[in-house]
Motif scaffolding. Sequence first.
Motif, PDB file in Angstrom:
ATOM      1  N   THR A  48      38.593  21.298  35.708  1.00  0.00           N
ATOM      2  CA  THR A  48      37.868  22.234  36.300  1.00  0.00           C
ATOM      3  C   THR A  48      38.499  23.974  36.001  1.00  0.00           C
ATOM      4  N   ARG A  49      38.114  24.901  35.576  1.00  0.00           N
ATOM      5  CA  ARG A  49      38.457  25.821  36.107  1.00  0.00           C
ATOM      6  C   ARG A  49      38.104  26.978  37.176  1.00  0.00           C
ATOM      7  N   ILE A  50      39.127  27.723  38.135  1.00  0.00           N
ATOM      8  CA  ILE A  50      38.662  28.478  38.919  1.00  0.00           C
ATOM      9  C   ILE A  50      39.149  30.051  38.620  1.00  0.00           C
ATOM     10  N   SER A  51      37.843  30.697  38.926  1.00  0.00           N
ATOM     11  CA  SER A  51      38.527  32.049  38.482  1.00  0.00           C
ATOM     12  C   SER A  51      38.380  32.851  39.746  1.00  0.00           C
ATOM     13  N   VAL A  52      38.677  33.985  39.867  1.00  0.00           N
ATOM     14  CA  VAL A  52      39.218  35.025  41.430  1.00  0.00           C
ATOM     15  C   VAL A  52      39.047  36.254  41.120  1.00  0.00           C
ATOM     16  N   TYR A  53      37.850  36.649  41.658  1.00  0.00           N
ATOM     17  CA  TYR A  53      37.267  37.845  41.754  1.00  0.00           C
ATOM     18  C   TYR A  53      37.124  38.799  42.850  1.00  0.00           C
ATOM     19  N   ALA A  54      37.223  40.042  42.460  1.00  0.00           N
ATOM     20  CA  ALA A  54      37.454  40.576  43.586  1.00  0.00           C
ATOM     21  C   ALA A  54      36.644  42.173  43.497  1.00  0.00           C
ATOM     22  N   PRO A  55      35.815  42.585  44.804  1.00  0.00           N
ATOM     23  CA  PRO A  55      35.316  44.177  43.826  1.00  0.00           C
ATOM     24  C   PRO A  55      35.727  45.000  43.191  1.00  0.00           C
ATOM     25  N   GLU A  56      36.814  44.809  43.984  1.00  0.00           N
ATOM     26  CA  GLU A  56      38.200  45.955  43.619  1.00  0.00           C
ATOM     27  C   GLU A  56      39.753  45.238  43.640  1.00  0.00           C
ATOM     28  N   GLN A  57      40.984  45.959  42.710  1.00  0.00           N
ATOM     29  CA  GLN A  57      42.286  45.557  42.735  1.00  0.00           C
ATOM     30  C   GLN A  57      42.192  45.257  44.102  1.00  0.00           C
ATOM     31  N   PRO A  58      42.816  44.427  44.584  1.00  0.00           N
ATOM     32  CA  PRO A  58      43.954  44.021  45.791  1.00  0.00           C
ATOM     33  C   PRO A  58      44.839  45.229  46.457  1.00  0.00           C
ATOM     34  N   ALA A  59      44.730  45.148  47.852  1.00  0.00           N
ATOM     35  CA  ALA A  59      45.539  46.287  48.453  1.00  0.00           C
ATOM     36  C   ALA A  59      44.902  45.451  49.865  1.00  0.00           C
ATOM     37  N   VAL A  60      46.397  46.105  50.299  1.00  0.00           N
ATOM     38  CA  VAL A  60      46.726  45.932  51.885  1.00  0.00           C
ATOM     39  C   VAL A  60      45.839  46.465  52.919  1.00  0.00           C
ATOM     40  N   GLY A  61      44.819  45.290  53.223  1.00  0.00           N
ATOM     41  CA  GLY A  61      43.522  45.495  54.235  1.00  0.00           C
ATOM     42  C   GLY A  61      42.371  44.233  53.908  1.00  0.00           C
ATOM     43  N   TYR A  62      41.342  44.223  54.433  1.00  0.00           N
ATOM     44  CA  TYR A  62      40.723  43.036  54.119  1.00  0.00           C
ATOM     45  C   TYR A  62      39.577  43.540  52.694  1.00  0.00           C
ATOM     46  N   ARG A  64      37.659  41.192  50.106  1.00  0.00           N
ATOM     47  CA  ARG A  64      37.108  39.869  50.022  1.00  0.00           C
ATOM     48  C   ARG A  64      37.632  39.124  48.294  1.00  0.00           C
ATOM     49  N   ILE A  65      36.618  37.818  48.421  1.00  0.00           N
ATOM     50  CA  ILE A  65      37.269  37.569  47.213  1.00  0.00           C
ATOM     51  C   ILE A  65      36.000  36.558  46.887  1.00  0.00           C
ATOM     52  N   TYR A  66      35.933  36.422  45.491  1.00  0.00           N
ATOM     53  CA  TYR A  66      35.227  35.744  45.020  1.00  0.00           C
ATOM     54  C   TYR A  66      35.360  34.534  44.491  1.00  0.00           C
ATOM     55  N   VAL A  67      35.373  33.119  44.333  1.00  0.00           N
ATOM     56  CA  VAL A  67      36.074  31.553  43.449  1.00  0.00           C
ATOM     57  C   VAL A  67      34.669  31.224  42.865  1.00  0.00           C
ATOM     58  N   ARG A  68      35.274  31.356  41.692  1.00  0.00           N
ATOM     59  CA  ARG A  68      34.119  30.196  40.465  1.00  0.00           C
ATOM     60  C   ARG A  68      34.677  29.552  39.853  1.00  0.00           C
ATOM     61  N   LEU A 112      29.113  31.420  43.827  1.00  0.00           N
ATOM     62  CA  LEU A 112      30.176  32.399  43.879  1.00  0.00           C
ATOM     63  C   LEU A 112      31.156  31.491  45.276  1.00  0.00           C
ATOM     64  N   TYR A 113      32.055  31.240  45.615  1.00  0.00           N
ATOM     65  CA  TYR A 113      32.537  30.657  46.660  1.00  0.00           C
ATOM     66  C   TYR A 113      33.415  32.114  47.461  1.00  0.00           C
ATOM     67  N   PRO A 114      32.088  32.681  48.555  1.00  0.00           N
ATOM     68  CA  PRO A 114      32.921  33.882  49.430  1.00  0.00           C
ATOM     69  C   PRO A 114      34.288  33.567  49.936  1.00  0.00           C
ATOM     70  N   CYS A 115      35.226  34.510  50.132  1.00  0.00           N
ATOM     71  CA  CYS A 115      36.421  34.164  50.703  1.00  0.00           C
ATOM     72  C   CYS A 115      36.676  35.244  50.811  1.00  0.00           C
TER      73      CYS A 115
END
Length: 264
Positions: A48-62, A64-68, A112-115
């Motif tokens: 299983t390959r798990i790929s983690v995407y986000a609308p932008e680079q992570p920063a302190v705050g809320y 959204r993270i999308y897992v494929r 995508l699994y939205p987290c």
Amino acid sequence: MPHLRIFTLLLAAMLAFSGCSDNSTEPQTTDDPTESMVLIGEDSAQNTRISVYAPEQPAVGYNRIYVRMTNTTNNTVVNNGSIAITPMMNMGQMQHSAPFEDPAGGAAVDGLYPCAVNFIMAGMWELHVNFQNQANNDAGEIMLNFDVAPSSMVKSATGADARLYFVTLLQPAVPTVGLNDFEITVHYRENMNAFPAITDAAVEMTPSMPSMGHGSPNNVNPVHGEMGHYRGKVNFTMSGDWRIDLNLSRGDSLLTTSFDINVP
Ligand SMILES: [Cu+2]
């Protein structure tokens, strides 16, 4: 035979639309939703390959993270698996997690699994992704490391009950003069690994321009929606530096905090 040609086109169009059996009113597109996102990292385990995407680079705050989830034996995307995330920050002697949200209802949306993760500190974080791959009956965990940039979107405050609370500003992400959507999340630290949402707070919101000594009319206090998210409206009557004072209570007064927002 222009009429026959139009009829054939119409028939083809009708067949194409009747082929969409789901009840979505959006036109079906073949666009990959990850094309506009940043790949935070990926790793494989148990076929299983798990790929983690986000609308932008992570920063302190809320964030959204999308897992494929991809079944690597046949390179197909797994939509009926399940995902559970755990953010963790290693600070030498101690480690701690952060508030997070696993996929609502468990299912993948558009593959995508939205987290979501509320990163509460800047620095290096681990994201543990626990998966169950229904396609091949495998389960496992991968772990990614990435840097989280600083921001002023999270305020921590000690409540009247001596617990540590985290208030995160989600909206307005792009403040404008006039009425803006306002959204915060509220969590507390139960222990280093558990940061539950507070779902029953009353929130009083007071915007003001401290440099000019005035507030604004027509604000709407944020009320709880789901999973510790509170939504209301904030009215910025002019551009400049605003302060939003927040007064949270649960029966008794709980905590006060504030966010500084520049309205361009
Ligand atoms: Cu930390």
